[in-house]
Design a protein around this motif. Structure first.
Motif: not given
Ligand SMILES: Cc1ncc(C[n+]2csc(CCOP(=O)(O)OP(=O)(O)O)c2C)c(N)n1
Length: 684
Positions: A467-475
């Protein structure tokens, strides 16, 4: 018969065909105005169904606006829940509710939810929004009428894209088998769905032959010819010993030239200029009380804001996002990171992406955008989440690397048994994207806000959950899960633009938490914090720990800022981006070092909170050490329509709520005497 006094049988109003045409046109005008006021919703499909809505609510269906629960009324089920404004306008024009109230569409606490909820508005028969379920509900209502020897009829309105859902055909089979001649299906065949033409996304034709072969009577009509609409509905209502389906040929966006037959107007609403233009085209200039509708919506909204403000915890300053001169934050939708990763990594020939008719919104279409050579590995499956899930297992079995995604409610709940049995039990390498997680989905409302998906996904053996926290971590998380992690895997991300709190340098190690510490106030929020892998972090004697995942990580960071500025407390934040496998060592160290552990999740409380609590209570390393725990998250409620940040406040998942809870827990900590950690036997 139609609109009547249920006590006396007196017909209250009967409309001629010409009057119905006029009413349908007015309903279209109101539709444009209320959608414009709401600033979100579905213009295309509400306009294509409007003639049928007018005919049903104003002439064909028997009902009593003063007695909405009259047992003998005809039932109208909107399986296609996103067309709710047409349902609301049907009710309003029939006298069930004031027309101007439909302008409260999609607002917080409003009866006029983004998708219909029968417990909020009298006259709405059932709650829908997850496509493909209405016909089965209608079968149940028709069976009940038969058991009770009642004569009323059950109408069920569906879309043509919606016919791709397998459940429709289970219901069609049941209705045919039971010869439910009190059941009337209506298909709004406007030939479009979200991703394009139905025939291209997943052909459902020949619909007539399909229904006929399931034992239905079939009537095909021009769904904008009022005479044909009324005649077909009345014929179907008379019954013929079997269920009847009316297949209505319609035009998506009907009546507004720049919306007609354009897929892009599916989930789009007119702005003020487009509203003016649309009303002109409908010949309704000056006939819709637009100003009054807008004023009503604005006044209601002011009251919502007053209520929300009253319930927010207060501090010495306003710490809301970008409310101060410093600590500025940039926001982008988390879901974009998913698309960026697919674009970057999609050359791997094993990667195969499934389209489930929501491709642009969740950004899975970035896989092939501008890359025609990948198109053969893009497989459009239509609105058929269950079959697609099992098909993904089949591809994985043959060595492919399938990826599918949709709103998390449909990606991880509707197809749960398929995920469990086809994917997890077989331990197949499938990446599932649950987009639009949490209440911050906003005005679409409860049916589209996944608040339970993580319970199910974390509960499945073999499944990994990030469950990533923002756009960069989602990538980064998608990069890792897609190509480096083998096995069933679920990534959950949000819809709304959320604060960017990580960058290229921020570590991301699957299964390992990061520690985030506030160092100082700075111009930019992101620079005020230092982030390290938890395994490389040394205790700094912080007062408390906050363990968060997803978009609650930025909220936890803002809470740490409030706690430092207003109370002098130092906070250790754990970004627990991987929920499964959970970094229990990081949890135990935080509990041992600080004695206060507060979890924060944009989910029903427990997907994060209970595994954290369990890690603490089961750890011999902290037997005998008091640990005070608290949990922030959704408290066993369904979501609601509203603006994303309003819902964050209403559902008490903001930094302010985290900080207020932390202060409460710190009060308990201070009132207790805690044995020094060195006096406790530590088992590592
Ligand atoms: C189970 C489920 N999957 C996906 C969605 C998202 N969704 C909403 S509307 C829609 C397209 C519906 O197409 P169609 O039935 O043709 O309706 P229309 O084009 O007439 O609006 C989709 C995929 C949903 N609401 N429910």
């Amino acid at each position: 018969m139609s609109i009547q006094n249920s006590a006396t049988g007196e017909v209250l109003r009967s409309y001629t065909i010409d009057e119905l045409k006029q009413q349908a046109n007015l309903m279209r005008g109101y539709d444009l105005a209320v959608l414009c006021a709401a600033t979100s919703g579905h213009a295309g499909g509400t306009l294509s169904i409007m003639d049928i809505a007018a005919a049903l609510y104003l002439r064909v269906a028997n009902h009593d606006p003063k007695n909405p629960n009259w047992p003998d009324r005809d039932r109208i089920v909107w399986s296609t829940g996103h067309k709710a404004p047409s349902l609301y306008l049907g009710l309003a024009f029939a006298g069930f509710c004031p027309k101007e109230d439909v302008a409260l569409l999609r607002k917080l606490y409003s009866p006029y939810q983004g998708h219909p909820h029968w417990l909020k508005l009298p006259g709405v028969e059932v709650s829908t929004g997850s496509l493909g379920q209405g016909l089965s509900i209608a079968v149940g209502i028709a069976l009940a009428a038969r058991l009770d020897q009642k004569n009323h009829r059950v109408f069920c309105i569906m879309g043509d894209g919606e016919q791709q859902e397998g459940q429709i055909w289970e219901a069609a089979m049941e209705a045919g088998h039971f010869k439910l001649d009190n059941l009337i299906g209506i298909v709004d065949r406007n030939r479009l769905q979200i991703d394009g033409w139905v025939k291209d996304v997943m052909n459902v034709e020949p619909l007539e032959e399909k229904y006929r072969s399931f034992g239905w009577e079939v009537l095909t009509i021009d769904g904008h010819d009022m005479k044909q609409v009324v005649e077909a509905l009345e014929k179907a209502k008379a019954g013929c010993g079997k269920p009847t389906v009316i297949i209505a040929d319609t035009v998506k966006g009907k009546g507004v030239s720049f919306m007609e037959d354009i897929a892009g107007w599916h989930g789009k609403v007119p702005n003020v200029e487009e509203l003016d233009k649309g009303l002109k085209e409908l010949g309704l200039e000056g006939q819709i009380p637009v100003e009054q509708l807008f004023a009503h919506a604005k006044q209601y909204q002011a009251e919502v804001e007053r209520k929300l403000d009253a319930k927010m915890p207060k501090f010495h300053r306003n710490y809301w996002w970008n409310a101060t001169e410093n600590m500025k934050v940039q926001m982008k939708p988390t879901r974009l990171g998913f698309g960026q990763s697919l674009a970057a990594n999609g050359d791997d020939p094993r990667v195969v992406c499934f389209g489930l008719d929501i491709s642009g919104s969740i950004t899975i279409s970035e896989f092939y955008a501008g890359k025609p050579e990948r198109k053969s590995r893009w497989i459009s499956m239509g609105i058929a989440e269950q079959s697609a899930t099992s098909a993904a297992a089949g591809l994985a079995k043959e060595g492919k690397l399938p990826v599918f995604g949709t709103y998390a409610t449909f990606a991880a709940a509707r197809n749960l048994d398929q995920i469990r049995t086809s994917i997890c039990y077989g331990n197949f390498n499938v990446l599932i994207a649950g987009a639009h997680g949490g209440v911050s989905v906003g005005p679409d409302g409860a049916t589209h806000q996944a608040l339970e998906d993580l319970f199910a996904m974390c509960g499945l053996p073999n499944m990994s959950v990030v469950v990533p926290c923002d756009i960069a971590e989602t990538r980064k998380a998608t990069d890792y899960l897609l190509l480096k992690h083998v096995g069933p895997k679920y990534i959950r991300f949000a819809r709304e633009a959320t604060p960017i709190v990580t960058d290229e340098k921020t570590p991301f190690v699957f299964g390992k938490a990061n520690v985030i510490r506030l160092r100082r106030e700075t111009a930019n929020f992101i620079d005020a914090f230092e982030t390290r892998l938890e395994s490389e972090y040394r205790d700094e004697g912080e007062d408390l720990s906050i363990i968060a995942c997803g978009p609650m990580v930025p909220e936890a960071m803002r809470a740490a800022w409030i706690l430092k500025q207003d109370f002098g407390y130092e906070t250790r934040i754990l970004n627990m981006h991987t929920l499964k496998p959970l970094d229990t060592e990081a949890i135990v160290r935080a509990a041992r070092d600080t004695g206060v552990v507060l979890t924060a999740e944009e989910h029903q409380i427990g997907a994060l909170a209970w595994p954290v609590a369990s890690a603490i209570t089961q750890s011999p390393a902290i037997y005998g050490i008091p640990v005070i725990t608290g949990a922030i998250g959704v408290k066993d409620r369904f979501g609601d329509s509203g603006a994303p940040w309003e819902l964050i406040k209403e559902f008490e998942v903001s930094a302010e709520h985290i900080a207020a809870k932390a202060v409460e827990l710190m009060g308990v900590k201070k009132s207790q005497t805690r044995p020094p950690v060195s006096e406790v036997h530590l088992v590592s």
